[in-house]
Write a protein that holds these residues in place. Structure first.
Motif, PDB file in Angstrom:
ATOM      1  N   SER A 120      -4.048  21.279  -1.931  1.00  0.00           N
ATOM      2  CA  SER A 120      -4.373  22.703  -1.747  1.00  0.00           C
ATOM      3  C   SER A 120      -3.150  23.568  -2.074  1.00  0.00           C
ATOM      4  N   PHE A 121      -1.938  23.092  -1.757  1.00  0.00           N
ATOM      5  CA  PHE A 121      -0.720  23.822  -2.172  1.00  0.00           C
ATOM      6  C   PHE A 121      -0.706  23.938  -3.702  1.00  0.00           C
ATOM      7  N   ASP A 122      -1.003  22.815  -4.374  1.00  0.00           N
ATOM      8  CA  ASP A 122      -0.961  22.806  -5.840  1.00  0.00           C
ATOM      9  C   ASP A 122      -2.010  23.757  -6.426  1.00  0.00           C
ATOM     10  N   ASN A 174       0.870  -1.181   0.000  1.00  0.00           N
ATOM     11  CA  ASN A 174       0.000   0.000   0.000  1.00  0.00           C
ATOM     12  C   ASN A 174       0.912   1.238   0.000  1.00  0.00           C
ATOM     13  N   HIS A 175       0.655   2.150  -0.912  1.00  0.00           N
ATOM     14  CA  HIS A 175       1.486   3.355  -1.037  1.00  0.00           C
ATOM     15  C   HIS A 175       1.592   4.106   0.300  1.00  0.00           C
ATOM     16  N   LEU A 176       0.488   4.140   1.044  1.00  0.00           N
ATOM     17  CA  LEU A 176       0.489   4.874   2.327  1.00  0.00           C
ATOM     18  C   LEU A 176       1.370   4.173   3.351  1.00  0.00           C
ATOM     19  N   THR A 197       8.737  12.763  -0.493  1.00  0.00           N
ATOM     20  CA  THR A 197       7.997  12.714  -1.756  1.00  0.00           C
ATOM     21  C   THR A 197       8.075  11.275  -2.288  1.00  0.00           C
ATOM     22  N   ASP A 198       7.258  10.976  -3.296  1.00  0.00           N
ATOM     23  CA  ASP A 198       7.149   9.583  -3.744  1.00  0.00           C
ATOM     24  C   ASP A 198       8.493   9.019  -4.195  1.00  0.00           C
ATOM     25  N   ASN A 199       8.756   7.796  -3.766  1.00  0.00           N
ATOM     26  CA  ASN A 199      10.028   7.128  -4.083  1.00  0.00           C
ATOM     27  C   ASN A 199       9.837   5.630  -3.926  1.00  0.00           C
ATOM     28  N   PRO A 259       4.514  20.877  -9.610  1.00  0.00           N
ATOM     29  CA  PRO A 259       3.823  20.848  -8.332  1.00  0.00           C
ATOM     30  C   PRO A 259       4.006  22.152  -7.570  1.00  0.00           C
ATOM     31  N   GLY A 260       2.906  22.592  -6.953  1.00  0.00           N
ATOM     32  CA  GLY A 260       2.903  23.919  -6.346  1.00  0.00           C
ATOM     33  C   GLY A 260       3.578  24.001  -4.992  1.00  0.00           C
ATOM     34  N   GLY A 261       3.670  22.873  -4.266  1.00  0.00           N
ATOM     35  CA  GLY A 261       4.207  22.914  -2.905  1.00  0.00           C
ATOM     36  C   GLY A 261       5.565  23.591  -2.785  1.00  0.00           C
ATOM     37  N   PRO A 262       6.560  23.104  -3.531  1.00  0.00           N
ATOM     38  CA  PRO A 262       7.895  23.713  -3.409  1.00  0.00           C
ATOM     39  C   PRO A 262       7.905  25.175  -3.858  1.00  0.00           C
ATOM     40  N   ILE A 263       7.043  25.525  -4.824  1.00  0.00           N
ATOM     41  CA  ILE A 263       6.990  26.914  -5.314  1.00  0.00           C
ATOM     42  C   ILE A 263       6.399  27.825  -4.248  1.00  0.00           C
ATOM     43  N   VAL A 290       1.124  13.396   4.929  1.00  0.00           N
ATOM     44  CA  VAL A 290       0.589  14.625   4.335  1.00  0.00           C
ATOM     45  C   VAL A 290       1.188  14.783   2.929  1.00  0.00           C
ATOM     46  N   SER A 291       0.325  14.510   1.926  1.00  0.00           N
ATOM     47  CA  SER A 291       0.843  14.473   0.553  1.00  0.00           C
ATOM     48  C   SER A 291      -0.147  15.112  -0.410  1.00  0.00           C
ATOM     49  N   GLY A 292       0.035  14.840  -1.697  1.00  0.00           N
ATOM     50  CA  GLY A 292      -0.869  15.408  -2.693  1.00  0.00           C
ATOM     51  C   GLY A 292      -2.208  14.692  -2.715  1.00  0.00           C
ATOM     52  N   GLY A 293      -2.213  13.452  -2.264  1.00  0.00           N
ATOM     53  CA  GLY A 293      -3.448  12.669  -2.296  1.00  0.00           C
ATOM     54  C   GLY A 293      -4.044  12.426  -0.919  1.00  0.00           C
ATOM     55  N   GLY A 296       4.793  14.002   0.749  1.00  0.00           N
ATOM     56  CA  GLY A 296       5.398  15.106   0.003  1.00  0.00           C
ATOM     57  C   GLY A 296       5.442  16.433   0.744  1.00  0.00           C
ATOM     58  N   VAL A 297       4.359  16.788   1.435  1.00  0.00           N
ATOM     59  CA  VAL A 297       4.307  18.098   2.105  1.00  0.00           C
ATOM     60  C   VAL A 297       5.281  18.137   3.298  1.00  0.00           C
ATOM     61  N   ALA A 298       5.660  16.964   3.789  1.00  0.00           N
ATOM     62  CA  ALA A 298       6.617  16.919   4.909  1.00  0.00           C
ATOM     63  C   ALA A 298       8.008  17.377   4.463  1.00  0.00           C
ATOM     64  N   ALA A 299       8.186  17.588   3.153  1.00  0.00           N
ATOM     65  CA  ALA A 299       9.458  18.155   2.679  1.00  0.00           C
ATOM     66  C   ALA A 299       9.499  19.657   2.953  1.00  0.00           C
ATOM     67  N   ASN A 300       8.368  20.226   3.346  1.00  0.00           N
ATOM     68  CA  ASN A 300       8.268  21.679   3.556  1.00  0.00           C
ATOM     69  C   ASN A 300       9.020  22.125   4.820  1.00  0.00           C
TER      70      ASN A 300
HETATM   71  O1  KG4 Z   1       3.999  12.215  -1.554  1.00  0.00           O
HETATM   72  P1  KG4 Z   1       3.942  12.902  -2.863  1.00  0.00           P
HETATM   73  O2  KG4 Z   1       5.195  12.972  -3.688  1.00  0.00           O
HETATM   74  O3  KG4 Z   1       2.846  12.284  -3.787  1.00  0.00           O
HETATM   75  C1  KG4 Z   1       1.609  11.844  -3.302  1.00  0.00           C
HETATM   76  O4  KG4 Z   1       1.541  10.705  -2.782  1.00  0.00           O
HETATM   77  O5  KG4 Z   1       0.672  12.678  -3.364  1.00  0.00           O
HETATM   78  O6  KG4 Z   1       3.392  14.368  -2.587  1.00  0.00           O
HETATM   79  C2  KG4 Z   1       3.270  15.307  -3.607  1.00  0.00           C
HETATM   80  C3  KG4 Z   1       2.661  16.546  -2.999  1.00  0.00           C
HETATM   81  C4  KG4 Z   1       2.325  17.620  -4.020  1.00  0.00           C
HETATM   82  O7  KG4 Z   1       1.034  18.110  -3.747  1.00  0.00           O
HETATM   83  C5  KG4 Z   1       3.399  18.681  -3.792  1.00  0.00           C
HETATM   84  O8  KG4 Z   1       2.971  19.985  -4.118  1.00  0.00           O
HETATM   85  C6  KG4 Z   1       3.640  18.525  -2.306  1.00  0.00           C
HETATM   86  O9  KG4 Z   1       3.583  17.134  -2.075  1.00  0.00           O
HETATM   87  N1  KG4 Z   1       4.954  19.034  -1.908  1.00  0.00           N
HETATM   88  C7  KG4 Z   1       5.132  20.079  -1.068  1.00  0.00           C
HETATM   89  C8  KG4 Z   1       6.529  20.307  -1.004  1.00  0.00           C
HETATM   90  N2  KG4 Z   1       7.154  19.379  -1.795  1.00  0.00           N
HETATM   91  C9  KG4 Z   1       6.170  18.608  -2.330  1.00  0.00           C
HETATM   92  N3  KG4 Z   1       4.238  20.828  -0.405  1.00  0.00           N
HETATM   93  C10 KG4 Z   1       4.725  21.832   0.347  1.00  0.00           C
HETATM   94  N4  KG4 Z   1       6.042  22.132   0.452  1.00  0.00           N
HETATM   95  C11 KG4 Z   1       6.970  21.392  -0.210  1.00  0.00           C
HETATM   96  N5  KG4 Z   1       8.278  21.699  -0.103  1.00  0.00           N
END
Ligand code: KG4
Ligand code: ZN
Length: 337
Positions: free
Chosen positions: A164-166, A110-112, A301-303, A177-181, A134-137, A270-274
């Motif tokens: 919501s970041f995106d 499971n991806h999660l 982020t996904d790997n 992807p909008g998060g890093p931006i 906390v990710s994109g999905g 992914g958002v935990a990279a913030n």
């Molecule tokens: O875990 P992930 O790579 O893919 C999913 O399983 O969804 O997460 C991708 C999400 C995207 O919405 C991207 O914008 C967000 O993670 N993300 C971030 C950051 N890096 C990636 N959100 C906020 N700050 C970041 N630095």
């Protein structure tokens, strides 16, 4: 034991080789940013096509980088859901073919669970602990009791935080992807210039809601000129929005710890990279006497390293979970059980 992990649930084609669950020999990720960025989000059909194009190259690259021959692999671990069905099928069928050809076991992951266990690539955390994925999905809070033992405590009722970041990035004319931006823009913005709403839901709830915040940002952008603070910059909006997300996530983490009587916290996805989120979680946990951990950003982020790691632990804890090659299927809406 050498595990080959494969991950194609969304927009990253990834393969990794992991030795004995902890020594990462390779971690190759082909991200599809250039394919999707102009659309402001992922186009599922294009994602599937790109995975088909990349999967063999990425697998060969991961073996080469690990200096391992395919025949030396002992176990294949592959993401079987949740995700985009066309994308999942590419990784799963590649994994099935290799497992069948080599006569080795295959574990569907499971991806999660991959996100939940990503921290074990770097550190052995003592069970039980609270984990925020906390990710994109997804935006889910779990109590992690052991490998394979996860209890969901709360989840988003609408948008995921990353989504919501995106979406906010898109509103500000930025790419996917909008998060890093947004994170980068927020560094030059004033988060106090406008306070966007925080949704805490009912008293004691560990669920999340981000769609109101997103709508509020949209309304603000549309009416920017008529507001008193009409000179709010895009960077200020990014900072104010990010602040609102981070504050809600932090409060719910602390609530979850208090509710479950736990003091260990892992934040992943992914958002935990913030950087702001990492700093804020660390600080609220310190203040409450809790300990917090985050996988390195590349494992947030996904790997495929996290999938190899989850597959390794799943196979060792539950060898009977080895997949039946003919019956294993991918599921777009797979839940954690
Ligand atoms: O875990 P992930 O790579 O893919 C999913 O399983 O969804 O997460 C991708 C999400 C995207 O919405 C991207 O914008 C967000 O993670 N993300 C971030 C950051 N890096 C990636 N959100 C906020 N700050 C970041 N630095
Ligand atoms: Zn993910």
């Amino acid at each position: 034991m050498l595990v080959l992990g494969l991950e194609t649930s969304c927009d990253d084609t990834a393969a990794a080789v992991l030795h004995d669950g902890k020594e990462l020999l390779s971690n190759i990720i082909n991200d599809q940013t250039s394919v999707h960025s102009k659309y402001g989000g992922i186009v599922p059909e294009l994602a599937g096509r790109s995975h088909i194009d990349q999967i063999h190259k990425v697998i060969l690259q991961s073996l080469k980088s690990a200096q391992v021959e395919l025949r030396e692999i002992d176990l294949i671990a592959v993401t079987v859901g949740p995700g985009l069905i066309g994308s999942l099928l590419v990784g799963m069928n590649a994994a099935k073919g290799i497992a069948y050809g080599l006569g080795i076991p295959l574990i569907g992951v499971n991806h999660l669970e991959g996100h939940l266990l990503a921290i074990f690539l770097q550190k052995k955390i003592e069970f039980p602990f609270i984990s925020l994925v906390v990710s994109g999905g997804h935006t889910d809070i779990y109590r992690v009791n052991n490998f394979g033992q996860y209890k969901i405590l709360g989840r988003t009722r609408d948008d995921a935080a990353g989504e919501s970041f995106d979406k906010v990035a898109k509103m500000l004319g930025q790419k996917y992807p909008g998060g890093p931006i947004i994170e980068k823009m927020a560094m030059d913005g004033n988060s106090e210039a406008h306070k966007f709403p925080r949704a805490y839901l009912e008293k004691g709830s560990l669920d999340f809601s981000f769609s109101g915040l997103k709508t509020s940002v949209k309304t603000y952008i549309n009416k920017r000129q008529t507001y008193k603070q009409g000179d709010l910059t895009d960077n200020d909006i990014a900072a104010g929005f990010q602040d609102a997300v981070v504050e809600v996530l932090c409060k719910k983490i602390i609530m979850a710890c208090e509710k479950e009587g736990l003091t260990r916290v892992v934040v992943t996805g992914g958002v935990a990279a913030n950087g702001s989120l990492r700093k804020a979680v660390e600080s609220v946990c310190d203040r409450s006497g809790f300990k917090s951990w985050f996988p390195a950003p590349v494992f947030c982020t996904d790997n495929a390293a996290m999938i190899a790691c989850a597959g390794y632990h799943k196979f060792n804890s539950f060898p009977e979970s080895k997949a039946d090659l003919l019956n294993l299927d991918a599921s777009a809406s797979l839940v954690i059980d």
